[in-house]
Design a protein around this motif. Structure first.
Motif, PDB file in Angstrom:
ATOM      1  N   ALA A  76       0.848  -1.197   0.000  1.00 22.25           N
ATOM      2  CA  ALA A  76       0.000   0.000   0.000  1.00 22.25           C
ATOM      3  C   ALA A  76       0.878   1.239   0.000  1.00 22.25           C
ATOM      4  N   ASP A  77       0.446   2.252  -0.748  1.00 20.36           N
ATOM      5  CA  ASP A  77       1.122   3.547  -0.778  1.00 20.36           C
ATOM      6  C   ASP A  77       0.023   4.611  -0.757  1.00 20.36           C
ATOM      7  N   ILE A  78      -0.107   5.305   0.368  1.00 20.75           N
ATOM      8  CA  ILE A  78      -1.252   6.176   0.623  1.00 20.75           C
ATOM      9  C   ILE A  78      -0.760   7.605   0.817  1.00 20.75           C
ATOM     10  N   ASP A  79      -1.418   8.559   0.172  1.00 18.01           N
ATOM     11  CA  ASP A  79      -1.088   9.974   0.318  1.00 18.01           C
ATOM     12  C   ASP A  79      -2.032  10.650   1.314  1.00 18.01           C
ATOM     13  N   GLY A 155       0.933  10.551   4.807  1.00 22.59           N
ATOM     14  CA  GLY A 155       1.179   9.403   3.935  1.00 22.59           C
ATOM     15  C   GLY A 155       1.644   8.169   4.680  1.00 22.59           C
ATOM     16  N   ALA A 156       1.397   7.015   4.070  1.00 19.91           N
ATOM     17  CA  ALA A 156       1.795   5.731   4.635  1.00 19.91           C
ATOM     18  C   ALA A 156       2.215   4.804   3.509  1.00 19.91           C
ATOM     19  N   ARG A 157       3.191   3.950   3.807  1.00 21.16           N
ATOM     20  CA  ARG A 157       3.656   2.954   2.836  1.00 21.16           C
ATOM     21  C   ARG A 157       3.900   1.641   3.561  1.00 21.16           C
ATOM     22  N   LEU A 158       3.261   0.588   3.086  1.00 23.48           N
ATOM     23  CA  LEU A 158       3.439  -0.757   3.624  1.00 23.48           C
ATOM     24  C   LEU A 158       4.104  -1.625   2.563  1.00 23.48           C
ATOM     25  N   THR A 159       5.142  -2.359   2.964  1.00 20.42           N
ATOM     26  CA  THR A 159       5.845  -3.223   2.016  1.00 20.42           C
ATOM     27  C   THR A 159       6.010  -4.616   2.607  1.00 20.42           C
ATOM     28  N   ILE A 160       6.301  -5.567   1.712  1.00 21.15           N
ATOM     29  CA  ILE A 160       6.640  -6.909   2.165  1.00 21.15           C
ATOM     30  C   ILE A 160       7.835  -7.383   1.350  1.00 21.15           C
TER      31      ILE A 160
END
Length: 383
Positions: A76-79, A155-160
């Motif tokens: 997820a990449d949220i502004d 903003g938020a960024r979730l990675t795996i």
């Protein structure tokens, strides 16, 4: 600092459901990678395209993603401002200690969350057990859910990351709210550390060198026992603010901290698993007489109703590993202890340990004499 959930810790989560707020709900999944309004069920390509060939767009064309070996995928990449309210995710059990989950807040280059996938969801041993807690639910067969509130202001960024040599198929959905005022909320952090084995006469460190105002809200430990006898006499200690040699908070024993008593031993039943809203030991893995040779446990403690508040930092949080020797003397143990510590902080980054890698995370799945035997997909010998 306001409570990150927006409600009093002692009040039920449903208390604010009727209140109208100027926010909107969005959801990111492989069917809507950016959460855009009206952006779902539009995929014409994806992992389910062949299965939907007779039905077409809108019929589960893109339910999952393949995270390639050695690569990192943006979940997820949220502004803008918002808060993640729920994460659902699943993948094969063999991937639970090869994937690393990360979260970045407000454009930070360093992650606030950096934890092996399974450990974040109270499943550090790559073996399923039901977890029935308020913040984390692990449901058959590996449906992982997080209800930790994760607010952000810009903003938020979730990675795996896939640290293994084989691809991993991952299904996921990240639900969040956009809008709202999160200027007074803390940022969610999670850190993982493993002692394997724990050095002699040395406590296992859960956190170290955290600076800022916040509250400690949770602990998960995957504990592997390397000796006979009872293993949980050790105390957990919270060194807060100006503490140096002595902690402000000192527990009375490992099973006591996780809400149990008297060795978790119900007479006639032995170690007894339990899972409640805020604390539990849901996982007890017993030796099988062959390749699964040691006792292993999974335990969690959520400080939701009783968060541990600190004003200037947490210099250290650690836990002892103690058993018994003759003469009723404590025996320092050298166990395999992997901890996940969760806290809210007034800043999006803080001191953290080295990033987990494949060898540091690995647990033997115990299905064969060699970890690769019986793995899915098959892992052939490498040159």
């Amino acid at each position: 600092m306001s409570d990150p959930s927006g409600a009093s810790p002692a009040s039920p989560a449903s208390s604010g459901l009727a209140r109208l707020r100027p926010v909107l709900t969005r959801s990111i999944s492989p069917e809507n990678f950016d959460g855009a309004p009206g952006g779902g069920a539009r995929a014409s390509e994806g992992t389910g395209a062949a299965n939907a060939r007779d039905l077409g767009v809108g019929w589960k064309v893109s339910p999952s993603v393949d995270v390639r070996a050695g690569e990192t995928f943006d979940l997820a990449d949220i502004d803008g401002a918002g808060v993640i309210t729920h994460i659902w995710i699943t993948t094969h059990t063999d991937n639970w200690r090869t994937l690393v989950l990360r979260a970045y807040w407000d454009g930070a280059e360093e992650p606030a969350v950096e934890v092996p996938y399974g450990d974040f969801f109270c499943s550090g041993w790559s073996s399923f057990t039901q977890v029935d807690s308020q913040m984390i639910a692990a449901n058959p067969h590996g449906g992982f859910n997080s209800y930790w509130s994760m607010p952000f202001r810009d903003g938020a960024r979730l990675t795996i990351e896939n640290t293994s040599g084989v691809d991993a198929r991952v299904y996921y959905q990240v639900t969040y709210e956009v809008g709202g005022d999160h200027s007074q909320d803390g940022y969610f952090h999670a850190q993982w550390r493993r002692s394997n084995p724990l050095p002699d006469r040395t406590p296992h460190v859960l956190l170290e060198g955290v600076e800022g105002q916040g509250q400690y809200v949770g602990t998960y430990i995957a504990w592997g026992v390397n000796s006979n006898g009872w293993w949980g006499e050790g105390e957990i200690k919270f060194y807060m603010d100006d503490d140096t040699e002595h902690p402000t908070i000192c527990g009375t024993g490992t099973e006591d901290y996780f809400g149990g008593a008297w060795n978790f031993d119900v007479p006639g039943r032995g170690y007894t698993a339990f899972s409640t809203p805020y604390l539990g030991m849901p996982q007890v893995i017993r030796p099988d007489g062959l390749y699964s040779s040691q006792q292993r446990f999974g335990m969690y403690r959520w400080h939701v109703a009783d968060p541990i508040h600190f004003a200037t930092g947490l210099p250290k949080v650690d836990i002892q590993a103690l058993g018994w020797r003759s003469g009723w003397r404590y025996l320092p143990l050298r166990d395999d202890i992997a901890s996940t510590a969760l806290f809210y902080l007034d800043r999006p980054t803080t001191q953290r340990p080295p990033a987990p890698d494949f060898d540091a995370m690995e647990v033997h799945l115990a299905s064969g004499p060699v970890p690769d035997i019986g793995a899915t997909p098959t892992r052939d010998p490498q040159d």
